[in-house]
Design an enzyme around this catalytic site. Sequence first.
Site, PDB file in Angstrom:
ATOM      1  N   GLU A  70       7.467  39.209  59.958  1.00 39.76           N
ATOM      2  CA  GLU A  70       8.118  37.806  60.105  1.00 39.76           C
ATOM      3  C   GLU A  70       6.239  37.009  60.144  1.00 39.76           C
ATOM      4  OE1 GLU A  70       9.000  40.067  61.995  1.00 39.76           O
ATOM      5  OE2 GLU A  70      11.171  40.386  61.445  1.00 39.76           O
ATOM      6  N   HIS A 139      19.105  38.734  71.492  1.00 41.45           N
ATOM      7  CA  HIS A 139      19.073  38.683  70.491  1.00 41.45           C
ATOM      8  C   HIS A 139      20.253  37.120  70.047  1.00 41.45           C
ATOM      9  CE1 HIS A 139      18.296  42.641  67.719  1.00 41.45           C
ATOM     10  NE2 HIS A 139      18.458  41.791  66.649  1.00 41.45           N
TER      11      HIS A 139
HETATM   12  C1  LIG Z   1      12.176  41.135  64.674  1.00 44.17           C
HETATM   13  C2  LIG Z   1      12.717  41.646  63.685  1.00 44.17           C
HETATM   14  N1  LIG Z   1      13.654  41.667  63.111  1.00 44.17           N
HETATM   15  C3  LIG Z   1      14.603  41.861  62.098  1.00 44.17           C
HETATM   16  C4  LIG Z   1      15.398  42.351  62.996  1.00 44.17           C
HETATM   17  C5  LIG Z   1      17.138  42.658  62.078  1.00 44.17           C
HETATM   18  N2  LIG Z   1      16.696  44.788  61.873  1.00 44.17           N
HETATM   19  C6  LIG Z   1      17.891  44.744  62.948  1.00 44.17           C
HETATM   20  S1  LIG Z   1      17.707  46.490  62.471  1.00 44.17           S
HETATM   21  C7  LIG Z   1      16.198  46.198  60.927  1.00 44.17           C
HETATM   22  C8  LIG Z   1      16.134  47.710  60.219  1.00 44.17           C
HETATM   23  C9  LIG Z   1      14.886  48.593  61.082  1.00 44.17           C
HETATM   24  O1  LIG Z   1      14.979  49.266  60.025  1.00 44.17           O
HETATM   25  P1  LIG Z   1      13.907  50.760  60.349  1.00 44.17           P
HETATM   26  O2  LIG Z   1      12.399  50.527  61.462  1.00 44.17           O
HETATM   27  O3  LIG Z   1      13.882  51.524  60.152  1.00 44.17           O
HETATM   28  O4  LIG Z   1      15.218  51.569  61.359  1.00 44.17           O
HETATM   29  P2  LIG Z   1      16.290  52.367  61.605  1.00 44.17           P
HETATM   30  O5  LIG Z   1      17.477  50.706  61.736  1.00 44.17           O
HETATM   31  O6  LIG Z   1      16.100  52.724  60.579  1.00 44.17           O
HETATM   32  O7  LIG Z   1      16.525  53.168  62.185  1.00 44.17           O
HETATM   33  C10 LIG Z   1      16.297  45.262  61.191  1.00 44.17           C
HETATM   34  C11 LIG Z   1      16.212  44.106  59.731  1.00 44.17           C
HETATM   35  C12 LIG Z   1      15.150  42.448  63.854  1.00 44.17           C
HETATM   36  N3  LIG Z   1      16.013  43.330  65.232  1.00 44.17           N
HETATM   37  N4  LIG Z   1      13.755  42.528  64.450  1.00 44.17           N
END
Ligand SMILES: Cc1ncc(C[n+]2csc(CCOP(=O)(O)OP(=O)(O)O)c2C)c(N)n1
Lengths: 337, 337, 325, 325
Positions: A70, A139
């Site tokens: 971010e 959230h």
């Molecule tokens: C700081 C932040 N930005 C965006 C999100 C929205 N978000 C939730 S899960 C996710 C994807 C995360 O990807 P990864 O770290 O690869 O974990 P995975 O879901 O694949 O297990 C996003 C963008 C969030 N929760 N926190």
Amino acid sequence: MSMQPRSKPGPEVAKLNFLAALRDAMAEEMRRDADVFVMGEDLRQNLYGSSAGLLDEFGPVRVRDVPLAEAGVIGTAIGAAMVGMRPVVDITISPFLYPACDQIISIAAKSRYIYGGQTSVPIVLRASLFYNAGSAAQHSDRPYQFFLGVPGLKIVVPSDAASAKGLLKTAIRDDDPVLFFEDFNLWSTSVRCDHDDEADRTVPLGRAAVKREGADVTVVAVAASVGLSMKAAEKLGQEGISVEVIDPQTIQPLDEETIFRSVRKTGRIVAVDPAHRTGSFAGEVLARVTETAFASLKAAPRRVCTPDTHIPFAPVMEKGLYPSVESIVDAIRETVA
Amino acid sequence: MSMQPRSKPGPEVAKLNFLAALRDAMAEEMRRDADVFVMGEDLRQNLYGSSAGLLDEFGPVRVRDVPLAEAGVIGTAIGAAMVGMRPVVDITISPFLYPACDQIISIAAKSRYIYGGQTSVPIVLRASLFYNAGSAAQHSDRPYQFFLGVPGLKIVVPSDAASAKGLLKTAIRDDDPVLFFEDFNLWSTSVRCDHDDEADRTVPLGRAAVKREGADVTVVAVAASVGLSMKAAEKLGQEGISVEVIDPQTIQPLDEETIFRSVRKTGRIVAVDPAHRTGSFAGEVLARVTETAFASLKAAPRRVCTPDTHIPFAPVMEKGLYPSVESIVDAIRETVA
Amino acid sequence: MKNSLHLEMYRRMVRIRRFEAAAVDLLAKGELAGGLHTTPGQEGAIVGACVALREDDYMVGTHRSHGHPIGKGASLRGLMAELMARSTGVNRGKGGSMHLADFSVGSLGETSIVGSGLPIATGAALGAQMKGTDRVSLCFFGDGASSEGTFHESLNIAAIWKLPVVYFCENNLYAISTPARETVSVEHIAARAAGYDMPGHVVDGQDVLEVYEVVKSAVDRARSGGGPSLVEAKTYRFEEHAIGLNHLSYREHAEVEQWRKRDPIALFRDRLLDEGVISRGDLDKAEEDVGAEIGDAIEFARSSPDPDPAEAFDHVYATTLETGA
Amino acid sequence: MKNSLHLEMYRRMVRIRRFEAAAVDLLAKGELAGGLHTTPGQEGAIVGACVALREDDYMVGTHRSHGHPIGKGASLRGLMAELMARSTGVNRGKGGSMHLADFSVGSLGETSIVGSGLPIATGAALGAQMKGTDRVSLCFFGDGASSEGTFHESLNIAAIWKLPVVYFCENNLYAISTPARETVSVEHIAARAAGYDMPGHVVDGQDVLEVYEVVKSAVDRARSGGGPSLVEAKTYRFEEHAIGLNHLSYREHAEVEQWRKRDPIALFRDRLLDEGVISRGDLDKAEEDVGAEIGDAIEFARSSPDPDPAEAFDHVYATTLETGA
Ligand SMILES: Cc1ncc(C[n+]2csc(CCOP(=O)(O)OP(=O)(O)O)c2C)c(N)n1
Ligand SMILES: Cc1ncc(C[n+]2csc(CCOP(=O)(O)OP(=O)(O)O)c2C)c(N)n1
Ligand SMILES: [Mg+2]
Ligand SMILES: [Mg+2]
């Protein structure tokens, strides 16, 4: 995380929900100005519902999916803005602004000032207020008031689909950094919209909208609380209590004159705000009104806010926490008692 | 960045300046409890003046210099706290909190709640309010009000060396995350202090101090504004205006009862706060007072704050911006006019 | 070696050195308010990197802000007036010593929040790319800044989008009193480039020509679409972190002395003379000219008015809104 | 191969799979509120890493929070009750699906702000080190999280202080719909370890034993004072990011099918049978037992009361202050 409802794309829609209205605002501004572009997580897949069709129309250079970073992403937008671009960053859910606070406060808000007017930072940061959605404490934030103490930022919190569209268009054209907060509880609301007529309808920043005129009590409400306040006003109207409802639209800078004028007429003020009570924008409204229009006040001012606790996951605990038609009605009644 | 004045170490000092008082508070708590430790930038060299002698007495394991990585460092402190340590992080100048906002808000403040009481986060984050120091807009923030809307945090803003010491000791013993804001303009103030007597003097969090009793006007002031308000009160006392000065000490949770009691007596309130006016803690005080003690109010409440502009470098532009004895006197006079 | 470029490099290095010496002097005389973070010892790194840029390229700097704009070609009047808090300063007296950014030479800010400039330089590169220009963005940051999360986020973003940016680390071995050897977990910060699949280079920051050559190749690469690079210059500040911080004891006197022997200006002068590239007379003349420029800048600043206190309220917003219906 | 450990690994993998299947079922029936981020396909990575820990070691997880506590040995009742928003949930109904942290098994939180757990795990390791224990901290994070600044800050801090922490990346190739190949600027995230002077390992996340062996060696190294490691497991989620997000088209059906063929549970079962380590009967019995546990957990949750709405105000502070004089 639940990301419903989602919008359908396209100019053939005659009734637009909140997210589609925002989508149209971005698309129209992108057509109008080649420097405008959007960046955010999962935009191309339209995950959050306000980017349908943008990739097809504008291509991957102007519709950019970003890594999770971010501060880096918002800082990158700031840098691009300093050299003439006009980025619109969809940060999706508002707490994801926190990792970027330094870029927002120390850079976006202050650069123009520190450099004595040599630069400006025309960026829009979109962030949704994802409360009342069963998403628990990390959230569900409603953090617009956070940034009230930071000069140089403009903060917009629309209350319905129609004004949201016009406000976003103006925000994109504005030369300053604008934080644009979108209440999840409005996503399903819609607006009738004839595209040919509406495409250039902008709503000015810094102007409050008097949503309903009234003589007895002034209600200043923000985000989805405006709709709740309108219902409360209607209900009380049937009992002969005449409520004026003001939607500031922009909370920084605030159109305080419209509020003062109303309070001078009604003598009573209730501020409704889904944020936590302490440190709320509603508190700022009360402070300004009591400083400036004290002599007009006939009753103690009131705030209707979320109490100072975190947002719990369990719906049975969450649902009673936010302002409701009933709690607004009660507060208004107290002022006229 | 100027980091004067600095303190001299050691228990032989009979008069302690603000920074030395904080140093002693940390040293005493580190002696008392092996889990307490300090981390921050350039602590070992005592760059900012409140860590003299700590390295010698406690060694490099408990006096840790850190890399520039505010989110990582504060998050590391949080993790350590969750497993039983009691870290005191000197973040030095308060805007350096911004890169760590996510850790402070989403993790430190919310973890206990989200996990239903399974954990707690006993950390203290020290941050100085470096305004009125010719340091320009990025270094001069007074951001305690930022965090008012975040339940789960405690926020302490001491107004002199003596209370600062006792408050810091209590903050270190407290089981919740405490933000501790230190006004640079107090660094040269000092307190008489007999070490044997004082070592265990703590000041409770959540209690306001009535610094001066008065009958006509209540002044609620924060940080160095307390001293200015005391001078204003003295001056007006000579004219027969009796001013009560309240120092909340802890602004979250706020000891509002002490403030209400005073306003019910005086009927007038002036809130003095070196932060920007919009979104200020002073505004929150006004909101609470007008909601709760409206019937007692005889005059419009007043805020004396810094106007909503950034802090410029040039002393000629900076110096008039903050609350002063004169502006406080004027505001008090207006309430009794 | 191209004579005129070398003379210009020499001139800019001397300009930085003398400008700061004058500022320290003014501070001692009480003509200057605020802190001063000076650069002596790092001029080779700064100028070598800056002259590898085109005039219309972008640059982002740090709290140690005097050298970068001078290196990039800023004139001294506005910088000196800013230090002296005058209304004619580049920032009209709003920024001061940590923020000497002259946008007219492509500087996009000298930010005093450590690490905060990296995303900005990245974004300028994105803007340059999106606008279809071939401009390059140069990002100065310190060894201390390299531990900030913005370093990682920026390099990753620049790499995936092949942005035209050169990240240039002035590794002067310390962040105030904190040694990089204790806070940076790798011997060469440039080694981290591999983690972003971009080239990393270590250069001798005391050798302005080596810096120039390496940065120039990174700039050329960026300009032609090859994406970002990371360059780490090993350098040293001869003075303390900020003027007046003389009580710190984090580094050995011998270490300072050792580095002082590798003064980038002296080394460059000797080499220019040794290799007969520029005559002693031309170098002396350049120094004289710089001296005159400094004198002129001080005069300009001294005779400039203070800002009006009311100017404190200007430049908060670019677009002022009419509130009220 | 140690029979009992393997049976336990198998049991935990099946427990995660079945627990989530039950949750999806309850969601469809309307017995569950909120989103569900499930793990099918990643059980090998999770369990392999968790069983390399001692019971008293620490662990920090993510929004995809069901697998980690089960992998670490949590009992299912509190987890299921939490999903169902009951007062008997591990978090008393305050956290829900993204936060199934059971502190009694050493879990220090499953945080839904991506990347925010890395510093916490680092801090737990610091605490373990300062308290003179030999506990190790295991940090789960995703490929998406690896682009956050907290990754860099945490690994650097852990490396300079030689903290006993193992950073374990569940690289399932996507962050929601965003492919790691477009957002992560290096082929193997584990390659970034070199930039922190720590060991980096890539493992096949579908092979629970390989994960176990590699993480075990990293844990042993950490426990004996050797400092942190970075392990990257290549894995895949068979289902969508969250239940219900079926409209996304970011990955090919064929890709999903390809990965489904490498189901970590099936692979492990076949191997245990092939190598004759555990009998079919014992494996079937384990599955049956897990089925019973799940049934019991659902019953427990169903018969548990909702939280009292007033409990929304509990647990904001550990120490309540008496205000007012
Ligand atoms: C700081 C932040 N930005 C965006 C999100 C929205 N978000 C939730 S899960 C996710 C994807 C995360 O990807 P990864 O770290 O690869 O974990 P995975 O879901 O694949 O297990 C996003 C963008 C969030 N929760 N926190
Ligand atoms: C985010 C942040 N943290 C701390 C500081 C205080 N500070 C100012 S300069 C500095 C040292 C920076 O070191 P480095 O990046 O190596 O640059 P150098 O001063 O050596 O040029 C510190 C800690 C700051 N300005 N910003
Ligand atoms: Mg340095
Ligand atoms: Mg992933």
